[in-house]
Design a protein around this motif. Structure first.
Motif, PDB file in Angstrom:
ATOM      1  N   HIS A   1       0.852  -1.134  -0.061  1.00  0.00           N
ATOM      2  CA  HIS A   1      -0.021  -0.062  -0.036  1.00  0.00           C
ATOM      3  C   HIS A   1       0.948   1.215   0.048  1.00  0.00           C
ATOM      4  O   HIS A   1       0.569   2.301  -0.854  1.00  0.00           O
ATOM      5  CB  HIS A   1      -0.973   0.007   1.099  1.00  0.00           C
ATOM      6  N   ASP A   2       1.887   1.399   0.596  1.00  0.00           N
ATOM      7  CA  ASP A   2       2.765   2.451   0.873  1.00  0.00           C
ATOM      8  C   ASP A   2       3.534   2.947  -0.331  1.00  0.00           C
ATOM      9  O   ASP A   2       3.490   4.158  -0.699  1.00  0.00           O
ATOM     10  CB  ASP A   2       3.799   2.415   2.080  1.00  0.00           C
ATOM     11  N   THR A   3       3.763   2.166  -1.258  1.00  0.00           N
ATOM     12  CA  THR A   3       4.742   1.893  -2.085  1.00  0.00           C
ATOM     13  C   THR A   3       3.658   2.446  -3.436  1.00  0.00           C
ATOM     14  O   THR A   3       4.039   3.505  -4.121  1.00  0.00           O
ATOM     15  CB  THR A   3       5.095   0.515  -2.927  1.00  0.00           C
ATOM     16  N   LEU A   4       2.426   2.033  -3.377  1.00  0.00           N
ATOM     17  CA  LEU A   4       1.352   2.429  -4.362  1.00  0.00           C
ATOM     18  C   LEU A   4       0.830   4.006  -3.990  1.00  0.00           C
ATOM     19  O   LEU A   4       0.694   4.644  -4.937  1.00  0.00           O
ATOM     20  CB  LEU A   4       0.209   1.418  -4.447  1.00  0.00           C
TER      21      LEU A   4
ATOM     22  N   ALA B   1     -12.435   5.450  -1.007  1.00  0.00           N
ATOM     23  CA  ALA B   1     -13.671   5.232  -0.411  1.00  0.00           C
ATOM     24  C   ALA B   1     -14.735   6.541  -0.207  1.00  0.00           C
ATOM     25  O   ALA B   1     -15.954   6.324  -0.372  1.00  0.00           O
ATOM     26  CB  ALA B   1     -13.362   4.661   1.064  1.00  0.00           C
ATOM     27  N   THR B   2     -14.129   7.653  -0.124  1.00  0.00           N
ATOM     28  CA  THR B   2     -14.818   8.878   0.088  1.00  0.00           C
ATOM     29  C   THR B   2     -15.696   9.439  -0.870  1.00  0.00           C
ATOM     30  O   THR B   2     -16.749  10.160  -0.611  1.00  0.00           O
ATOM     31  CB  THR B   2     -14.205   9.985   0.729  1.00  0.00           C
ATOM     32  N   THR B   3     -15.147   9.063  -2.124  1.00  0.00           N
ATOM     33  CA  THR B   3     -15.951   9.380  -3.385  1.00  0.00           C
ATOM     34  C   THR B   3     -16.748   8.569  -4.113  1.00  0.00           C
ATOM     35  O   THR B   3     -17.476   8.566  -4.659  1.00  0.00           O
ATOM     36  CB  THR B   3     -14.924  10.337  -4.208  1.00  0.00           C
ATOM     37  N   GLY B   4     -16.232   7.266  -4.026  1.00  0.00           N
ATOM     38  CA  GLY B   4     -16.559   6.010  -4.592  1.00  0.00           C
ATOM     39  C   GLY B   4     -16.219   5.923  -5.948  1.00  0.00           C
ATOM     40  O   GLY B   4     -16.998   5.297  -7.007  1.00  0.00           O
ATOM     41  N   VAL B   5     -15.232   6.541  -6.318  1.00  0.00           N
ATOM     42  CA  VAL B   5     -14.615   6.788  -7.562  1.00  0.00           C
ATOM     43  C   VAL B   5     -13.281   5.967  -7.858  1.00  0.00           C
ATOM     44  O   VAL B   5     -12.346   6.150  -6.736  1.00  0.00           O
ATOM     45  CB  VAL B   5     -14.333   7.966  -8.159  1.00  0.00           C
ATOM     46  N   PHE B   6     -12.920   5.403  -8.698  1.00  0.00           N
ATOM     47  CA  PHE B   6     -11.458   4.768  -8.803  1.00  0.00           C
ATOM     48  C   PHE B   6     -10.919   5.463 -10.178  1.00  0.00           C
ATOM     49  O   PHE B   6     -11.572   5.985 -10.966  1.00  0.00           O
ATOM     50  CB  PHE B   6     -11.488   3.274  -9.296  1.00  0.00           C
ATOM     51  N   CYS B   7      -9.666   5.425 -10.037  1.00  0.00           N
ATOM     52  CA  CYS B   7      -8.500   6.502 -10.693  1.00  0.00           C
ATOM     53  C   CYS B   7      -7.562   5.573 -11.234  1.00  0.00           C
ATOM     54  O   CYS B   7      -7.029   4.607 -10.453  1.00  0.00           O
ATOM     55  CB  CYS B   7      -8.336   7.655 -10.215  1.00  0.00           C
ATOM     56  N   ARG B   8      -6.854   6.165 -12.298  1.00  0.00           N
ATOM     57  CA  ARG B   8      -5.430   5.829 -12.372  1.00  0.00           C
ATOM     58  C   ARG B   8      -4.383   6.602 -11.465  1.00  0.00           C
ATOM     59  O   ARG B   8      -4.795   7.586 -10.993  1.00  0.00           O
ATOM     60  CB  ARG B   8      -5.008   6.545 -14.128  1.00  0.00           C
ATOM     61  N   LEU B   9      -3.365   5.818 -11.416  1.00  0.00           N
ATOM     62  CA  LEU B   9      -2.508   6.643 -10.523  1.00  0.00           C
ATOM     63  C   LEU B   9      -1.736   7.757 -11.059  1.00  0.00           C
ATOM     64  O   LEU B   9      -1.326   8.632 -10.098  1.00  0.00           O
ATOM     65  CB  LEU B   9      -1.208   5.672 -10.095  1.00  0.00           C
ATOM     66  N   THR B  10      -2.146   8.364 -12.144  1.00  0.00           N
ATOM     67  CA  THR B  10      -1.515   9.360 -12.831  1.00  0.00           C
ATOM     68  C   THR B  10      -2.534  10.504 -12.639  1.00  0.00           C
ATOM     69  O   THR B  10      -2.499  11.557 -13.455  1.00  0.00           O
ATOM     70  CB  THR B  10      -1.309   9.342 -14.071  1.00  0.00           C
ATOM     71  N   CYS B  11      -3.830  10.123 -12.056  1.00  0.00           N
ATOM     72  CA  CYS B  11      -5.014  11.137 -12.212  1.00  0.00           C
ATOM     73  C   CYS B  11      -4.634  12.506 -11.486  1.00  0.00           C
ATOM     74  O   CYS B  11      -3.745  12.636 -10.434  1.00  0.00           O
ATOM     75  CB  CYS B  11      -5.925  10.524 -11.234  1.00  0.00           C
ATOM     76  N   PRO B  12      -4.979  13.763 -12.447  1.00  0.00           N
ATOM     77  CA  PRO B  12      -4.572  15.000 -11.955  1.00  0.00           C
ATOM     78  C   PRO B  12      -5.443  15.380 -10.643  1.00  0.00           C
ATOM     79  O   PRO B  12      -5.073  16.494  -9.957  1.00  0.00           O
ATOM     80  CB  PRO B  12      -4.643  15.905 -13.118  1.00  0.00           C
ATOM     81  N   ALA B  13      -6.461  14.929 -10.248  1.00  0.00           N
ATOM     82  CA  ALA B  13      -7.287  15.266  -9.179  1.00  0.00           C
ATOM     83  C   ALA B  13      -6.461  15.293  -7.694  1.00  0.00           C
ATOM     84  O   ALA B  13      -5.588  14.834  -7.640  1.00  0.00           O
ATOM     85  CB  ALA B  13      -8.482  14.442  -9.051  1.00  0.00           C
ATOM     86  N   ARG B  14      -7.212  16.150  -7.036  1.00  0.00           N
ATOM     87  CA  ARG B  14      -6.838  16.314  -5.650  1.00  0.00           C
ATOM     88  C   ARG B  14      -6.538  14.868  -4.943  1.00  0.00           C
ATOM     89  O   ARG B  14      -7.227  13.977  -4.973  1.00  0.00           O
ATOM     90  CB  ARG B  14      -7.640  17.190  -4.808  1.00  0.00           C
ATOM     91  N   LYS B  15      -5.464  14.713  -4.292  1.00  0.00           N
ATOM     92  CA  LYS B  15      -5.098  13.122  -3.688  1.00  0.00           C
ATOM     93  C   LYS B  15      -5.799  13.171  -2.461  1.00  0.00           C
ATOM     94  O   LYS B  15      -5.677  14.040  -1.513  1.00  0.00           O
ATOM     95  CB  LYS B  15      -3.561  13.095  -3.622  1.00  0.00           C
ATOM     96  N   PRO B  16      -6.246  12.030  -2.376  1.00  0.00           N
ATOM     97  CA  PRO B  16      -7.132  11.396  -1.219  1.00  0.00           C
ATOM     98  C   PRO B  16      -6.051  11.238  -0.233  1.00  0.00           C
ATOM     99  O   PRO B  16      -4.977  10.878  -0.344  1.00  0.00           O
ATOM    100  CB  PRO B  16      -7.784  10.121  -1.655  1.00  0.00           C
ATOM    101  N   LYS B  17      -6.530  10.933   1.238  1.00  0.00           N
ATOM    102  CA  LYS B  17      -5.753  10.434   2.279  1.00  0.00           C
ATOM    103  C   LYS B  17      -5.558   9.097   2.134  1.00  0.00           C
ATOM    104  O   LYS B  17      -6.265   8.272   1.585  1.00  0.00           O
ATOM    105  CB  LYS B  17      -6.460  10.788   3.761  1.00  0.00           C
ATOM    106  N   SER B  18      -4.465   8.512   2.567  1.00  0.00           N
ATOM    107  CA  SER B  18      -3.867   7.234   2.458  1.00  0.00           C
ATOM    108  C   SER B  18      -4.854   6.216   2.937  1.00  0.00           C
ATOM    109  O   SER B  18      -5.317   5.355   2.419  1.00  0.00           O
ATOM    110  CB  SER B  18      -2.684   6.922   3.191  1.00  0.00           C
ATOM    111  N   GLU B  19      -5.502   6.452   4.121  1.00  0.00           N
ATOM    112  CA  GLU B  19      -6.565   5.753   4.753  1.00  0.00           C
ATOM    113  C   GLU B  19      -7.774   5.416   4.022  1.00  0.00           C
ATOM    114  O   GLU B  19      -8.580   4.557   4.173  1.00  0.00           O
ATOM    115  CB  GLU B  19      -6.606   6.008   6.325  1.00  0.00           C
ATOM    116  N   ASN B  20      -7.997   6.379   3.124  1.00  0.00           N
ATOM    117  CA  ASN B  20      -9.314   6.097   2.181  1.00  0.00           C
ATOM    118  C   ASN B  20      -9.091   5.642   0.860  1.00  0.00           C
ATOM    119  O   ASN B  20     -10.052   5.324   0.024  1.00  0.00           O
ATOM    120  CB  ASN B  20      -9.967   7.600   1.909  1.00  0.00           C
ATOM    121  N   CYS B  21      -7.845   5.050   0.648  1.00  0.00           N
ATOM    122  CA  CYS B  21      -7.265   4.430  -0.469  1.00  0.00           C
ATOM    123  C   CYS B  21      -7.320   2.926  -0.532  1.00  0.00           C
ATOM    124  O   CYS B  21      -6.630   2.503   0.564  1.00  0.00           O
ATOM    125  CB  CYS B  21      -6.089   5.186  -1.149  1.00  0.00           C
ATOM    126  N   THR B  22      -7.691   2.281  -1.823  1.00  0.00           N
ATOM    127  CA  THR B  22      -7.590   0.901  -1.822  1.00  0.00           C
ATOM    128  C   THR B  22      -7.173   0.603  -3.333  1.00  0.00           C
ATOM    129  O   THR B  22      -7.887   1.339  -4.015  1.00  0.00           O
ATOM    130  CB  THR B  22      -9.049   0.052  -1.697  1.00  0.00           C
TER     131      THR B  22
END
Length: 357
Positions: A8-11, A31-52
């Motif tokens: 997880h930390d590496t990703l 989790a907070t938006t219900g959206v999935f993205c590429r890792l290159t997405c320009p959107a604002r970055k979520p907190k680590s605990e909200n990411c899978t």
């Protein structure tokens, strides 16, 4: 495979750095938006605990997430197949529409070709994707205490009757027919292999099934009758516990499930289910082996029936039982899921072997 991904930390570091090296190899679900993205997405970055993090878009969709409109993670699949591109665009334009096979035919596509393409790319058909996308949002709203009208809006259904009908098709009763004083509570759980429904009391888990299992509605109906109609929607301690244990299982951290279970079946069936729970992860048995282990060697067919009647998937691991010739045989959640679960569990077996060296 899930376990081929870096940790997880590496990703998460790759997400912060918009590392193009992971494009097409890993995706982040928020989790907070219900959206999935590429890792290159320009959107604002979520907190680590909200990411899978997942290894494919199919896993993201199966876990209930929607594609990001900024980085368009579905674009490569759409570019590779004109039918996928057209149907995804149509779904995006009409997310609340009740799509049917006739709609696909009217668009000029062959049903079997479309079915294979979507199964190959996403692990589900187009119609399954469209239905899950709408229902999940409404179910979660009701489970969180929201009103039916709010759930209908969140699920993007244009009419209350259509939402009620789809909800009833899933668990056998419309939202307005849910008990005001339930003893059993249904909850929606997203997993990398598709969404699941759990039903639990305040002390035990009674059901855990994939939402596309054909027998789900009849299983829920049987439980509802057993509870004298007192079925509702919400989260209990056992429901939360199994949610967390499933997360650990799919993340490769732990294959042990300690959620207390309630079995509804004959004494013979309960013996079979208890024996299934003694099969270690990464190990398989035949129906005849299970029959011998419960002291009923002549009851192979009865064991197969009890195996098929299991309504607590994964935790009572009926997927670990194979035909006498080693074939996958039937599985209510779909043979592709059975294969995936066995692949996942090889990770746990290999880990156990390495730990003894």
């Amino acid at each position: 495979m899930i376990f081929d991904l870096p940790n997880h930390d590496t990703l998460y570091a790759a997400l912060l750095n918009r590392d193009a090296g992971y494009d097409g190899q890993a995706y982040v679900a928020v989790a907070t938006t219900g959206v999935f993205c590429r890792l290159t997405c320009p959107a604002r970055k979520p907190k680590s605990e909200n990411c899978t993090f997942y290894g494919s878009v199919g896993e993201c969709i199966g876990a209930g997430y929607r594609a990001c409109k900024r980085c368009h993670p579905l674009a490569p699949m759409a570019a590779a197949d004109p039918a996928i591109a057209a149907l995804l665009a149509a779904l995006e334009a009409r997310p609340a529409y009740r799509w049917s096979e006739e709609d696909i035919l009217r668009m000029g596509f062959d049903l079997s070709t479309v079915r294979r393409s979507f199964k190959r790319q996403f692990g589900m058909t187009f119609l399954e994707m469209a239905r899950q996308r709408r229902l999940r949002d409404g179910f979660v709203t009701i489970a969180g205490g929201g009103r039916v009208i709010e759930a209908q809006v969140d699920a993007r259904f244009e009419s209350a009757s259509a939402f009620r009908a789809s909800f009833a098709q899933l668990i056998g009763r419309a939202p307005g027919k849910l008990a005001s004083d339930p003893v059993l509570f249904a909850d929606w759980i997203a997993t990398p292999l598709g969404d699941m429904i759990s039903i639990s009391s305040r002390t035990h888990l009674h059901l855990l099934e994939f939402v596309d299992r054909i027998a789900l509605r009849s299983e829920v109906g049987r439980l509802a009758r057993h509870a004298k109609g007192r079925l509702g929607v919400g989260r209990t301690d056992p429901g939360q516990q199994v949610r967390e244990e499933l997360d650990r299982f799919f993340e490769g951290r732990n294959a042990h499930f300690a959620t207390p279970l309630a079995f509804l079946g004959s004494e013979f069936a309960k013996d079979v289910w208890s024996e299934l729970r003694r099969i270690p992860p990464g190990v398989t048995r035949s129906y005849s082996e299970v029959a011998k282990r419960i002291g009923r060697p002549a009851s192979t067919r009865a064991v197969a029936r009890a195996n098929g009647a299991n309504q607590i998937a994964l935790i009572v691991p009926c997927h670990r039982v194979l035909g006498a010739d080693g074939s996958l045989t039937g599985y209510g959640g779909g043979l592709w899921r059975k294969q995936k679960l066995l692949e996942i569990e090889r990770h746990y077996r290999m880990t156990a072997v390495e730990s003894t060296k």
